[in-house]
Design a protein around this motif. Structure first.
Motif: not given
Ligand SMILES: [Zn+2]
Length: 141
Positions: A127-132, A107-112
């Motif tokens: 790198v999260c593809p959704k929020c970078g 799970k991305c810690p920034n955008c979940k």
């Molecule tokens: Zn993210």
């Protein structure tokens, strides 16, 4: 065989049939039957019969408008009980089982957001593809 199917189709013409509420009642009846297989109580058996009768009464009913109203009330009840909130965790679990051999999920810690990553063991930065957002992960196996 074709004749029987045609008769069945003619019989069901103008009748309500099955919907979500019917399937729910079927599952409920199955659960009651499983519980009753341990207890063997006549009251539970009567409840099973009542549920199955209700399912077939609704399926063969010609009062389609009333059956649709019942179905809508059932959908509203599901929304009120927030049953639909269970769908996302169940879908995630399903995906984890499908990709068990080739991917890992974090799970991305920034955008979940739930991320599907290639199964490469060890530490690495992604790198999260959704929020970078850039973060480190550790995949054991
Ligand atoms: Zn993210």
């Amino acid at each position: 065989m074709k004749n029987i199917m045609q008769k069945l189709i003619n019989f069901m013409y103008g009748r309500y049939g099955f919907d979500k509420l019917s399937y729910f009642l079927f599952v409920l009846c199955f659960v009651v039957a499983v519980v009753n297989s341990f207890r063997g109580a006549y009251t539970l058996y009567a409840i099973e019969l009542a549920i199955i009768s209700l399912v077939f009464f609704r399926a063969f009913s010609r009062n389609i408008f009333k059956r649709q109203k019942e179905s809508e009330a059932f959908e509203r009840l599901l929304l009120r009980l927030r049953i639909y909130k269970l769908q996302k965790p169940l879908r995630n679990l399903h995906l984890r089982l499908i990709y068990l051999r080739t991917h890992r999920f974090r799970k991305c810690p920034n955008c979940k957001e739930n991320l599907r990553l290639k199964r490469k063991t060890g530490r690495r930065e992604i790198v999260c593809p959704k929020c970078g957002y850039q973060f480190k992960i550790f995949i054991i196996f």
